[in-house]
Design an enzyme around this catalytic site. Sequence first.
Site, PDB file in Angstrom:
ATOM      1  N   ASP A  32      38.745  31.421  18.713  1.00  0.00           N
ATOM      2  CA  ASP A  32      38.698  31.697  17.274  1.00  0.00           C
ATOM      3  C   ASP A  32      39.873  30.971  16.633  1.00  0.00           C
ATOM      4  O   ASP A  32      41.001  31.031  17.124  1.00  0.00           O
ATOM      5  CB  ASP A  32      38.788  33.220  17.031  1.00  0.00           C
ATOM      6  CG  ASP A  32      38.467  33.579  15.591  1.00  0.00           C
ATOM      7  OD1 ASP A  32      39.153  33.072  14.674  1.00  0.00           O
ATOM      8  OD2 ASP A  32      37.534  34.372  15.369  1.00  0.00           O
ATOM      9  N   ILE A  33      39.604  30.287  15.520  1.00  0.00           N
ATOM     10  CA  ILE A  33      40.629  29.451  14.886  1.00  0.00           C
ATOM     11  C   ILE A  33      41.739  30.292  14.236  1.00  0.00           C
ATOM     12  O   ILE A  33      42.857  29.805  14.054  1.00  0.00           O
ATOM     13  CB  ILE A  33      39.973  28.491  13.865  1.00  0.00           C
ATOM     14  CG1 ILE A  33      40.877  27.332  13.531  1.00  0.00           C
ATOM     15  CG2 ILE A  33      39.522  29.232  12.625  1.00  0.00           C
ATOM     16  CD1 ILE A  33      40.165  26.211  12.817  1.00  0.00           C
ATOM     17  N   ASN A  88      29.955  41.752  14.620  1.00  0.00           N
ATOM     18  CA  ASN A  88      29.673  42.224  13.261  1.00  0.00           C
ATOM     19  C   ASN A  88      28.295  41.749  12.804  1.00  0.00           C
ATOM     20  O   ASN A  88      27.950  40.575  12.980  1.00  0.00           O
ATOM     21  CB  ASN A  88      30.735  41.686  12.295  1.00  0.00           C
ATOM     22  CG  ASN A  88      32.142  42.128  12.679  1.00  0.00           C
ATOM     23  OD1 ASN A  88      32.341  43.237  13.168  1.00  0.00           O
ATOM     24  ND2 ASN A  88      33.113  41.260  12.484  1.00  0.00           N
ATOM     25  N   GLN A  95      30.605  40.524   8.728  1.00  0.00           N
ATOM     26  CA  GLN A  95      30.102  39.236   9.241  1.00  0.00           C
ATOM     27  C   GLN A  95      30.245  38.167   8.167  1.00  0.00           C
ATOM     28  O   GLN A  95      29.619  38.252   7.105  1.00  0.00           O
ATOM     29  CB  GLN A  95      28.624  39.347   9.664  1.00  0.00           C
ATOM     30  CG  GLN A  95      28.098  38.029  10.243  1.00  0.00           C
ATOM     31  CD  GLN A  95      26.658  38.121  10.746  1.00  0.00           C
ATOM     32  OE1 GLN A  95      25.929  39.058  10.436  1.00  0.00           O
ATOM     33  NE2 GLN A  95      26.264  37.128  11.519  1.00  0.00           N
ATOM     34  N   HIS A 101      27.836  36.141  16.799  1.00  0.00           N
ATOM     35  CA  HIS A 101      28.992  35.839  17.650  1.00  0.00           C
ATOM     36  C   HIS A 101      29.661  37.132  18.079  1.00  0.00           C
ATOM     37  O   HIS A 101      29.657  38.124  17.354  1.00  0.00           O
ATOM     38  CB  HIS A 101      29.993  34.935  16.927  1.00  0.00           C
ATOM     39  CG  HIS A 101      30.415  35.439  15.574  1.00  0.00           C
ATOM     40  ND1 HIS A 101      29.635  35.264  14.450  1.00  0.00           N
ATOM     41  CD2 HIS A 101      31.510  36.137  15.179  1.00  0.00           C
ATOM     42  CE1 HIS A 101      30.239  35.811  13.414  1.00  0.00           C
ATOM     43  NE2 HIS A 101      31.367  36.356  13.826  1.00  0.00           N
ATOM     44  N   PHE A 102      30.224  37.088  19.265  1.00  0.00           N
ATOM     45  CA  PHE A 102      30.948  38.227  19.835  1.00  0.00           C
ATOM     46  C   PHE A 102      32.420  37.855  19.920  1.00  0.00           C
ATOM     47  O   PHE A 102      32.758  36.811  20.478  1.00  0.00           O
ATOM     48  CB  PHE A 102      30.411  38.566  21.231  1.00  0.00           C
ATOM     49  CG  PHE A 102      29.018  39.153  21.198  1.00  0.00           C
ATOM     50  CD1 PHE A 102      27.918  38.338  20.961  1.00  0.00           C
ATOM     51  CD2 PHE A 102      28.810  40.503  21.389  1.00  0.00           C
ATOM     52  CE1 PHE A 102      26.632  38.870  20.919  1.00  0.00           C
ATOM     53  CE2 PHE A 102      27.530  41.049  21.346  1.00  0.00           C
ATOM     54  CZ  PHE A 102      26.438  40.229  21.109  1.00  0.00           C
ATOM     55  N   HIS A 103      33.275  38.717  19.363  1.00  0.00           N
ATOM     56  CA  HIS A 103      34.723  38.509  19.434  1.00  0.00           C
ATOM     57  C   HIS A 103      35.250  39.167  20.705  1.00  0.00           C
ATOM     58  O   HIS A 103      34.994  40.359  20.941  1.00  0.00           O
ATOM     59  CB  HIS A 103      35.428  39.200  18.267  1.00  0.00           C
ATOM     60  CG  HIS A 103      35.084  38.683  16.913  1.00  0.00           C
ATOM     61  ND1 HIS A 103      35.901  37.822  16.220  1.00  0.00           N
ATOM     62  CD2 HIS A 103      34.024  38.920  16.107  1.00  0.00           C
ATOM     63  CE1 HIS A 103      35.361  37.562  15.037  1.00  0.00           C
ATOM     64  NE2 HIS A 103      34.214  38.212  14.942  1.00  0.00           N
TER      65      HIS A 103
HETATM   66  P1  AMP Z   1      33.106  37.392  11.476  1.00  0.00           P
HETATM   67  O1  AMP Z   1      33.997  37.997  10.422  1.00  0.00           O
HETATM   68  O2  AMP Z   1      32.704  38.363  12.545  1.00  0.00           O
HETATM   69  O3  AMP Z   1      31.934  36.625  10.884  1.00  0.00           O
HETATM   70  O4  AMP Z   1      34.034  36.350  12.231  1.00  0.00           O
HETATM   71  C1  AMP Z   1      34.025  34.986  12.000  1.00  0.00           C
HETATM   72  C2  AMP Z   1      35.155  34.402  12.824  1.00  0.00           C
HETATM   73  O5  AMP Z   1      34.927  33.010  12.934  1.00  0.00           O
HETATM   74  C3  AMP Z   1      36.541  34.579  12.196  1.00  0.00           C
HETATM   75  O6  AMP Z   1      37.372  35.308  13.089  1.00  0.00           O
HETATM   76  C4  AMP Z   1      37.024  33.145  11.985  1.00  0.00           C
HETATM   77  O7  AMP Z   1      38.394  32.992  12.270  1.00  0.00           O
HETATM   78  C5  AMP Z   1      36.171  32.355  12.960  1.00  0.00           C
HETATM   79  N1  AMP Z   1      35.952  30.962  12.589  1.00  0.00           N
HETATM   80  C6  AMP Z   1      35.476  30.507  11.404  1.00  0.00           C
HETATM   81  N2  AMP Z   1      35.376  29.149  11.434  1.00  0.00           N
HETATM   82  C7  AMP Z   1      35.780  28.767  12.672  1.00  0.00           C
HETATM   83  C8  AMP Z   1      35.922  27.515  13.325  1.00  0.00           C
HETATM   84  N3  AMP Z   1      35.632  26.373  12.700  1.00  0.00           N
HETATM   85  N4  AMP Z   1      36.372  27.487  14.590  1.00  0.00           N
HETATM   86  C9  AMP Z   1      36.685  28.640  15.235  1.00  0.00           C
HETATM   87  N5  AMP Z   1      36.580  29.850  14.681  1.00  0.00           N
HETATM   88  C10 AMP Z   1      36.141  29.928  13.423  1.00  0.00           C
END
Ligand code: AMP
Length: 142
Positions: A32-33, A88, A95, A101-103
């Site tokens: 995750d970035i 989420n 979300q 996606h799974f964190h």
């Molecule tokens: P959510 O709130 O569950 O939709 O989480 C989206 C996640 O995606 C967040 O934690 C962001 O930091 C991550 N994210 C968004 N863009 C990128 C990217 N280009 N590379 C890696 N992670 C990303």
Amino acid sequence: MKDCIFCKIIKKEIGQSKDIIYEDDKTIAFLDITPAQKKGGHTLIIPKKHYELVTDMSDADAKAVMLTIKKLSKALLQFSQGMNIIQNNKRVAGQYVNHVHFHLIPRFDNDGILIEKWTANKYNSESDRLNMVQTIKNLLKD
Ligand code: AMP
Ligand code: ZN
């Protein structure tokens, strides 16, 4: 899916493709970035096929994602003290990227993350609780 940032990572179209940790025919795992804590290691696991919600996934992709979650969890739990798995669905639940996606969030003492932030409520009565059991059971049949 055009304009999906995660589909671009899968297709190696953007820089974050360098952050791919694991890849197989159905899934990828990448950093995750913006990690949830300063020590990092916060990892996202996604199916390569674009689905929006957990309920949209084919059974085969859902199984493959769970196996990748298990594989990555084994690695992350070796350098962290604990780990949360979070997924989420829809904006009201947090979300922001519409590719399921799974964190995987490594946890450390005093890392300041507030995941356990809800207050524990009580059902008004036993019948309210049992009604909820029945409501969900009925929906399982669909
Ligand atoms: P959510 O709130 O569950 O939709 O989480 C989206 C996640 O995606 C967040 O934690 C962001 O930091 C991550 N994210 C968004 N863009 C990128 C990217 N280009 N590379 C890696 N992670 C990303
Ligand atoms: Zn996508």
